[in-house]
Scaffold this active site. Structure first.
Site, PDB file in Angstrom:
ATOM      1  N   GLY A 262     -34.512 103.103   0.752  1.00  0.00           N
ATOM      2  CA  GLY A 262     -35.820 103.595   1.185  1.00  0.00           C
ATOM      3  C   GLY A 262     -35.796 105.075   1.495  1.00  0.00           C
ATOM      4  O   GLY A 262     -36.834 105.738   1.471  1.00  0.00           O
TER       5      GLY A 262
ATOM      6  N   SER B 138     -34.243 107.108  -0.411  1.00  0.00           N
ATOM      7  CA  SER B 138     -34.140 107.764  -1.715  1.00  0.00           C
ATOM      8  C   SER B 138     -35.312 108.698  -1.969  1.00  0.00           C
ATOM      9  O   SER B 138     -36.467 108.376  -1.664  1.00  0.00           O
ATOM     10  CB  SER B 138     -34.096 106.721  -2.826  1.00  0.00           C
ATOM     11  OG  SER B 138     -32.866 106.062  -2.834  1.00  0.00           O
TER      12      SER B 138
END
Length: 458
Positions: A345, A347
């Site tokens: 998440g 990323s």
């Protein structure tokens, strides 16, 4: 029926008296008899209002700090008084409003016999033709019709207590009239006003904030960017393919992936719609947002911080540049290895050193409980790949030349941006020869003369 109505009003009035008394006990002494309308209320405590709020009131309303405190105190007093009168007036209540520098309270009623009650409480009385309940009933009918089918060219409607009418703002009179017809409302209570208004939601593009792909997975914004007049943000390529749609942190429609590369590289950019405003900010998750001033790349050993929608704000150091890493989906190259932790998440989220953008989160190992290693895709190659401009506060752009004294010999030689150099390789630049100290891919600003961590003059 008339007798029942009078009994109900008396009951409401009695209840309101108790309610006002309770408010007075709670510390709002004087609510039931605030004195003449417009009487200056005691100023609000200096400690109860933030300096930012006071500064904004001075900027936007022309009030100094003392005037702002007095204004707020008077408005709070008026709100409490209006609430009490709404209960005591019952069905005849037609709305309340404040006006003027002293926030004078006006309370409207459909019953002329109630004016004494209003003025006795300390407000200005106004007798009108329609109760608030009746006008709000018309608006509810409009709302119900709009839920079934949003009206075309009718952006706004509301109850105007000063005009004692429902107002429908429409691009054309015909559009407004069609809306009234669809809602089956009494047009005698409605004013259709021509308006060019085009309302939209307001949201900022901010590094580290969450976004959602095709209504399912979640990633994080890297940095606000522009491409000509198009706004958007940089993020990781593995978060979406070209054409993938995104919703923002508020779950509202946001944009579409315009470019995406993964594996090989892990870069992407999303073009956003007009509801999203790019800001030169990175979400500090409770520690203060960070302003982005430029994108001068940091060297190995430099401190770097990451912002992401799963784990928030975490910092560490740059361990290696120009790293290649293999994920289950394939190998990517040119990433920077760091000691900063991250989790799913995060990323696409922002890496920043001081106020300089560094890159977007790609992946890694470990987590933020036990620690980990993560990799980011440098921002400058990403910007160059898609022809993007980083949104900054004015501290420089990725393509700005380094702010160093120009060499006496014009820059030139074999060194070139985008070239991968191995440790020990030699280049010429500005009339001098340099040996590469660390393997890396040359980026704007990483000239041999300006980055001694990468190059040694020989």
């Amino acid at each position: 029926m008339e007798r029942t109505t009078l009994r109900r009003r008396a009951l409401v009035a009695g209840t309101a008296t108790v309610a006002v008394g309770a408010l007075a006990v709670a510390g709002l002494t004087g609510v039931a008899s605030a004195g003449p309308a417009g009487t200056t209320a005691p100023p609000v405590s200096a400690d109860s209002l933030s300096p930012g709020l006071l500064a904004a009131m001075e900027r936007d309303l022309g009030l100094d700090a003392d005037e702002a405190r007095g204004r707020i105190a008077q408005e709070q007093r008026a709100a409490a008084l209006a609430a009490g009168l709404e209960k005591s007036l019952g069905a005849s209540f037609a709305g309340a409003r404040v006006s003027g520098e002293k926030a004078t309270l006006t309370v409207s009623t459909t019953d002329a016999s109630e004016t004494a009650r209003i003025t006795g409480a300390g407000a200005r009385a106004e007798v009108v033709g329609h109760s608030l309940d009746r006008l709000e009933g018309v608006k509810k009918s409009l709302d119900k019709a709009a839920l079934k089918k949003a009206p075309a060219d009718v952006p706004v409607w509301y109850v105007d207590v000063a005009a004692n009418r429902v107002v429908v703002n429409a691009a054309t009179t015909a559009a407004g009239t069609a809306f009234l017809k669809a809602a089956k409302v009494d047009g005698s209570l409605v004013t259709v006003a021509r308006s060019a208004e085009q309302p939209r939601t307001f949201a900022d593009i901010r590094g580290g904030d969450a976004y959602y792909m095709n209504g399912s997975g979640r990633c994080s914004v890297g940095f606000s960017v522009t491409r000509g007049t198009q706004n958007g943000f940089a993020t990781a390529g593995h978060c979406g393919r070209v054409g993938t749609t995104t919703n923002g942190v508020n779950q509202q429609a946001q944009g579409t992936f315009q470019g995406s590369t993964f594996p090989g590289r892990d870069i992407a950019w999303v073009a956003t719609n007009a509801n999203w405003t790019p800001r030169p900010l990175v979400n500090g998750y409770g520690r203060g947002d960070v302003t982005v001033a430029g994108s001068t790349a940091a060297v190995v050993g430099a401190s770097v911080c990451r912002s992401g929608s799963t784990t928030g704000w975490h910092c560490g150091t740059i361990q290696q540049l120009n790293t290649s890493v293999t994920y289950p989906e394939g190998t990517i190259s040119g990433v920077t290895r760091t000691s900063v932790c991250a989790e799913p998440g995060d990323s696409g989220g922002s890496y920043i050193s001081g106020n300089q953008a560094q890159g977007v989160t790609s992946g890694g190992s470990g987590n933020c409980s036990s620690g980990g290693t993560t990799y980011f895709q440098p921002i400058n190659p990403l910007l160059q790949a898609y022809g993007l401009t980083l949104v900054t506060s004015g501290g420089g752009t990725p393509t700005d030349p380094p702010t160093t004294t120009p060499p006496t010999t014009p820059p030139g030689g074999t060194w070139a941006v985008g070239t991968a150099y191995a440790a020990g390789a030699t280049v010429t630049y500005g009339g001098a020869t340099y040996r590469c100290l660390q393997a890396h891919t040359a980026q704007p600003g990483w000239t041999p003369a300006d980055v001694p961590a990468l190059w040694q003059r020989v």
